[in-house]
Scaffold this motif. Structure first.
Motif, PDB file in Angstrom:
ATOM      1  N   ASN A 134      -4.309  -5.275   6.861  1.00 56.63           N
ATOM      2  CA  ASN A 134      -3.924  -6.451   6.086  1.00 56.63           C
ATOM      3  C   ASN A 134      -4.955  -7.556   6.314  1.00 56.63           C
ATOM      4  O   ASN A 134      -5.124  -8.032   7.435  1.00 56.63           O
ATOM      5  CB  ASN A 134      -2.522  -6.928   6.466  1.00 56.63           C
ATOM      6  N   ASN A 194       3.591  -6.848   0.649  1.00 55.44           N
ATOM      7  CA  ASN A 194       2.559  -5.853   0.937  1.00 55.44           C
ATOM      8  C   ASN A 194       2.852  -4.533   0.214  1.00 55.44           C
ATOM      9  O   ASN A 194       1.966  -3.912  -0.382  1.00 55.44           O
ATOM     10  CB  ASN A 194       2.491  -5.632   2.445  1.00 55.44           C
ATOM     11  N   THR A 219      -3.505  -9.455   2.110  1.00 54.72           N
ATOM     12  CA  THR A 219      -3.478  -8.377   1.128  1.00 54.72           C
ATOM     13  C   THR A 219      -4.030  -7.108   1.773  1.00 54.72           C
ATOM     14  O   THR A 219      -4.880  -7.181   2.666  1.00 54.72           O
ATOM     15  CB  THR A 219      -4.293  -8.749  -0.126  1.00 54.72           C
TER      16      THR A 219
END
Length: 762
Positions: free
Chosen positions: A651, A619, A681
């Motif tokens: 996320n 991340n 992502t």
């Protein structure tokens, strides 16, 4: 409470009540006298917490009190200690009087010690043909281990606590140590039910296989999980533990003999006498006899037999002393309070009072108190003043052009007049609350740097792990603190600011391997780099960080790695070394088995949990390149905008959970894959709200269209561009194939992108 304190209550006594007695078939344990009431929460401690507890236990530092309620076996529904919420048959509970002890306080600590000194996981993996068999899956993941002691870890410049050098153990050394001093002596091996059956430490291996393998003596680790049952309870004189310590001793004996021969041939009398006094003198052997035998091969007075016998006795004494020490630890008194059943109404109040306790003695507070003798203001106030100063960030730190994912952020730099950005630590992390430094991570790293700058930079000591330990920090005097605190806090702020702007770190707690900030901060002890090679130096620091994080360099022995890297990284960026200390690990990036390899991250191997460091690290890597939002390509996801709360980041599951058919959502293997970091992502919170409930084909097409129009949206997130080809999903098998393909291809894209960038950085 004094009347409830049980005198002479040791861990051995408590283990006896937890383990109970084996029944005739040796399958289940009965007469369990110590159990958990079913209202107790599940086990939560990870292996790191367990390891620290064991270290405290071994150095004989109090580990807190334990609270039991003595009652009838039917007072509460109960479960065995060490398992998830599974009630056990009351017929297996209780002593001859149908009484048992319900553990009210101390579950985490007692469970950890129980599973360390009793072969808990091995015993239950090997159970067979039992209707009441408690399955492997019922054991919390963090307890699926076997624990060992390393008799000779690689610790530079420190006296071995087990006396490995001369096979002479002195237990008083442990009384002088703090828990952190012996962490490297403690090792655990994770037990996977099926994958590692062939491994020497797996319970399915026969003891003979253990004994025959040279692996043990070569790695110098010995099991402690036989200590309670085999050595203490059954009093076996020659257990696997005895054999392995003796095996280590025999191997070490040969090294000692070689050293004696060398001393005799090279006339190294000082070293020869040192070995002689430690090893052979206690057995009535004269040093002249040793010299004559090894130098001239004279076997007068059967000296060869006597030396052999002396070594045999010496090794046996070493084995006996180590095991006696460990047995004594299990027999030391613990602080155990046992309430009678009639006090059940007061149990909750007593429990709360015991846990309320006092304020833990903090090293930082002691340093502040020492500094007060020399400083006009409190050290905390002076640190606060420096933290409140805005730090100018050189533009060379900002990633301006990363061709591998085409993440250009000149627009962001231009907002700041193409010169310097300002870093406000208080935006990055809430550091203060009512003028008290409330972030323990910042305290600890500040104290680490304070110690390093004082002892290494100023007093020219050779940097060792001891400089990171409490004992060394508490040796600082008021003058040491006043001379070094500014440099320490300024360097730390620069270290975290570099991590923020260059490495995608949005807050202090994002740094999973906490000590990694120290090598970076040490590089900035003299300020930012001013030369024309400044960017090249910043690039090398970034290279070091990603390689270390994704190759697993810091997964073990963080202190040793950190101390070494402080010097090695500094030398590399100053052109004093070729950087091989870190470049040699590049091939391990996303290729370290059981930590960052493809099988683990794609969840083909889901028996091992993915490290939080890898989950957060992926991340952070994406954020470090300031990718465009999936639906709003004019908005970038940057660490500084997240920290300053200019944007809300979430996320996003690339394949949303809710896009799956319900039958797949409950599949445990699919759940593991959906939660893989490869399926996540960072995007804007608003965007995530719009697409998190969408079907895959509904939200991918507009992104692909934007990709064609705007460019590099998906690539900025290391998402394979041909994901559009994966969305024609007709049946469950297709869904599984899509998930597997996405994870596999994203792993390849991510690894390829990271490796490509690393080659540019160095």
């Amino acid at each position: 409470m004094k009347e409830y304190l049980k005198e002479g209550y040791s861990l051995e006594n408590i283990l006896e009540k937890i383990v109970g007695e084996k029944n005739d078939s040796a399958i289940l344990n009965n007469n369990l006298e110590a159990v958990l009431p079913n209202f107790q929460r599940e086990y939560k401690w990870d292996q790191k917490q367990q390891k620290k507890l064991l270290a405290s236990f071994l150095v004989n530092i109090p580990i807190g009190s334990f609270l039991f309620l003595k009652g009838r076996k039917d007072t509460f529904s109960a479960k065995e200690i060490g398992y998830r919420q599974l009630a056990i048959d009351s017929e297996r509970i209780g002593n001859d009087h149908n009484e048992c002890l319900y553990l009210l306080d101390g579950q985490q600590r007692l469970t950890a010690l129980y599973t360390m000194f009793f072969d808990f996981i091995g015993y239950h993996i090997n159970l067979k043909n039992s209707k009441s068999y408690i399955t492997y899956e019922s054991v919390p993941k963090s307890l699926r281990n076997r624990w060992f002691l390393n008799l000779n870890p690689d610790i530079d410049g420190e006296k071995n606590v087990f006396g490995y050098e001369y096979l002479k153990f002195d237990e008083t050394i442990f009384e002088e140590k703090e828990p952190e001093d012996i962490l490297d002596y403690i090792v655990y091996k994770n037990i996977v039910l099926s994958k590692e059956k062939g491994e020497w430490y797996h319970p399915s291996s026969e003891e003979k296989k253990f004994d025959d393998l040279n692996f043990h003596s070569g790695n110098l680790i010995i099991p402690i999980y036989y200590l309670y049952e085999k050595i203490i309870k059954e009093q076996e004189p020659n257990t696997l533990m005895h054999k392995m310590i003796r095996k280590v001793g025999e191997a070490r004996k040969e090294v000692i003999i070689d050293e004696i021969i060398r001393c005799c041939r090279e006339d190294d009398e000082e070293k020869l006498e040192e070995i002689y006094i430690k090893v052979l003198k206690p057995y009535d052997i004269e040093i002249e006899e040793v010299r004559e035998f090894y130098l001239n091969s004279k076997n007068e007075n059967k000296i060869e037999d006597r030396i052999r016998d002396a070594f045999s006795l010496h090794i046996n004494n070493w084995v006996k002393d180590i095991i006696s020490f460990l047995k004594a630890r299990l027999r030391n008194d613990l602080s155990a309070f046992i309430l009678p059943e009639k006090e059940i109404g007061r149990a909750i109040t007593i429990f709360e009072n015991m846990n309320r306790g006092g304020v833990e003695l903090d090293t930082y507070d002691l340093i502040v108190a020492k500094a007060a003798r020399k400083l006009d203001e409190s050290l905390t106030k002076l640190i606060e003043d420096r933290i409140n100063l805005k730090v100018q960030i050189p533009k060379e730190i900002i990633k301006i052009d990363k061709s591998n994912i085409s993440s250009k952020i000149e627009d962001k730099v231009n907002i700041y007049n193409d010169s310097k950005l300002e870093f406000n630590f208080n935006n990055f992390e809430k550091v203060y609350d009512h003028s008290e430094l409330n972030n323990s991570r910042i305290k600890k790293q500040f104290l680490n740097l304070l110690s390093i700058f004082n002892y290494v930079d100023k007093k020219k000591e050779l940097l060792k792990t001891e400089h990171l330990r409490r004992k060394k920090k508490l040796s600082l005097n008021a003058s040491d603190i006043s001379l070094n605190y500014e440099e320490a806090i300024d360097s730390l702020i620069k270290g975290y600011s570099f991590m923020h702007y260059r490495l995608g770190i949005t807050k202090v707690t994002d740094v999973n391997y906490r000590l990694m900030v120290l090598p970076i901060s040490y590089c900035f002890r003299n300020g930012w780099f001013e030369s024309d090679k400044a960017k090249e130096k910043y690039d090398k620091i970034e290279y070091w960080y990603w390689v270390s994080l994704f190759s697993g360099r810091y997964a073990n022995r963080q202190s040793q790695r950190c101390v070494s890297d402080i010097i090695e990284l500094e030398n590399w960026i100053q052109g004093k070394s070729d950087g091989s200390f870190i470049i040699d690990f590049e091939e391990k990036v996303f290729n370290f088995e059981g930590y960052s390899d493809e099988s683990l991250l794609t969840r083909k191997d889901n028996k091992i949990d993915i490290s939080t460091a890898i989950i957060d690290g992926i991340n952070q890597y994406i954020i470090s390149n300031s990718p465009k939002d999936l639906y709003k390509p004019d908005q970038r996801i940057s660490a500084w905008d997240i920290a300053n709360k200019e944007i809300e980041k979430e996320n996003h599951h690339i394949i949303p959970k809710k896009s799956l058919p319900e039958t797949l959502r409950e599949d445990s293997d699919i759940k593991e894959k959906i939660e893989s970091p490869l399926n996540k992502t960072p995007i804007l919170g608003n965007t995530n709200n719009k697409i998190s409930n969408s079907k895959l084909e509904e939200y991918i097409k507009p992104i692909v269209e934007n990709e064609n129009a705007e460019g590099h949206i998906l690539r900025g997130h290391c998402i394979p561009g041909y994901i559009n080809n994966l969305i024609d999903v007709d049946n469950l098998d297709d869904y599984e194939n899509v998930i597997d393909t996405l994870l596999e291809e994203r792993f390849k894209d991510l690894r390829k992108g990271v490796i490509s960038e690393l080659k540019e950085l160095r």
